[in-house]
Enzyme design. Sequence first.
Site, PDB file in Angstrom:
ATOM      1  N   LYS A  76       0.858  -1.194   0.000  1.00  4.58           N
ATOM      2  CA  LYS A  76       0.000   0.000   0.000  1.00  4.58           C
ATOM      3  C   LYS A  76       0.892   1.242   0.000  1.00  4.58           C
ATOM      4  CE  LYS A  76      -3.997   2.030   2.417  1.00  4.58           C
ATOM      5  NZ  LYS A  76      -4.977   1.891   3.517  1.00  4.58           N
ATOM      6  N   SER A 153      -9.962   2.313   2.271  1.00  6.23           N
ATOM      7  CA  SER A 153      -8.942   2.982   1.491  1.00  6.23           C
ATOM      8  C   SER A 153      -7.937   2.050   0.816  1.00  6.23           C
ATOM      9  CB  SER A 153      -8.175   3.950   2.396  1.00  6.23           C
ATOM     10  OG  SER A 153      -7.444   3.244   3.386  1.00  6.23           O
ATOM     11  N   SER A 177     -10.639   0.103   6.501  1.00 11.10           N
ATOM     12  CA  SER A 177      -9.988   0.179   5.192  1.00 11.10           C
ATOM     13  C   SER A 177      -9.329  -1.082   4.669  1.00 11.10           C
ATOM     14  CB  SER A 177      -8.946   1.286   5.192  1.00 11.10           C
ATOM     15  OG  SER A 177      -9.583   2.513   4.972  1.00 11.10           O
TER      16      SER A 177
END
Length: 490
Positions: A76, A153, A177
């Site tokens: 990420k 997210s 997320s």
Amino acid sequence: MINLTITDALKKLKSREISAVELARAHIARIEKYGAELNAYITTTPERALADAAAADARYANGTARVMDGIPIGMKDLFATRGIRTTAASRMLENFVPEYESTISQKFIDAGTALLGKTNLDEFAMGTFSKTSYFGAPINPWQRTRKLTAGGSSGGSTSAVAAGLAMGATGTDTGGSIRFPASITGLVGVKPTYGLCSRWGCVAFASSLDTPGPIARTVNDAALMLSIMAGHDDKDSTSANVNITFDGELRPIFGTGKPVRIGIVKEFADTQISSDMKRIFDARIADMKSAGAEVVEISIPNILDALAAYYIIAPAEASSNLARYDGMRYGLRVDGSDLIDTYKKTRACGFGDEVKRRLVIGAAVLSSESYDVYFMQAARVRRLIADAFNSAFQKCDFIICPAGAGTALPLDSDLSPLEYYALDLFTVAMNLAGVPAVSVPAGLAENGLPLGVQVVAPRFADMEMLRMARHIEEFAGVDNRPTVIMGEKR
Ligand code: GLN
């Protein structure tokens, strides 16, 4: 090769049936084919992946292979990676190249993984559809006719892993997320106990809630990744002194002679969930009962207030954490007429609308007029929720609840900020309480899209939680192989 689980790929690498370079090449080819369509990565690092893979092959050859040697993964783009741009999907950090490596990404380097690139996300991890990304939203690979959200997210990570653009990926979960995006992409997403995985070198959103965790296609793969990510870190003062061991196989929880008590949250009974979610949730509970579980009703009285508390605490912490982006230290700088004007121009230009909204809310709830009525109240609600989880776990071993209300929505859904916030209803309470939770594929809706159910466990019972999740995965039997998803023939 892209259909392999991490667990199976490691076996084949060990027996030298496949090489790490072949495995990396297969994934790089997949990224070349679908990367642009899915927008799963902000930055790809194919040369790095091939170099990592070649080093892994050398270790397999001389008998010094590491625990995840040669497995291609996505990181990420919130985890600082030395020499590789780390953007947090923000214009503010568009050209930021860290000189240091986050603890989590370093652990994956030490485990021998091959880095394919940095995955897309909501700007500073604030959002639910990854639409707040400065680089545009990633796409859910489960449907190609209409663009659906891959969640947020950590939506770039779920898009990549679901479509075979990585075998696993990291995420961070501040209010859902990891779990929400995993639930709508047919993946396993683990939000570990707060403090189990180091936050050092991970761009901060809300420090008392931020939790790094793994995203994978199977529970076993997720367990392996979690065992690598977990462990004490001197550089993170909230890091717990707890390690997790994993021998490669999650043992069953049912049929051991020990009773298993499953808690169902009473307060969630009146929430709006889709009929598909209801059917699938009930079916999995029935499966657990047949396997021998005792189902009890538990109560977390303030759980429906978790959203309100979260959307005060998280912006408050964000407004403090993001104060550092002022154009003076690193990141974007837009020169103004004087120092204050430079601050203003830099922040006006560098942050997107959602981030600005959070910063304004955060500054407001921390102001002297509002602190007691908003921030302190939210902190009290948080304490009540944490205490209620503790009491609930006296009555049950695991709590089972939906991960979201329904399947992936179209990317162009026109939702208000409050409607987006409401999507976190089933996930935020666990962050406030610091307890671990996993979303595991629980079935397919009528429209063919996946739905996830959560298993929640007491603090640091992360591995027991995954043992339970493994049963749900088996009961559900969702086929989430990438070639099936992108509609290709096997
Ligand atoms: N959707 C939530 C938010 O927008 C959760 C985000 C997260 O977990 N990073 O804050």
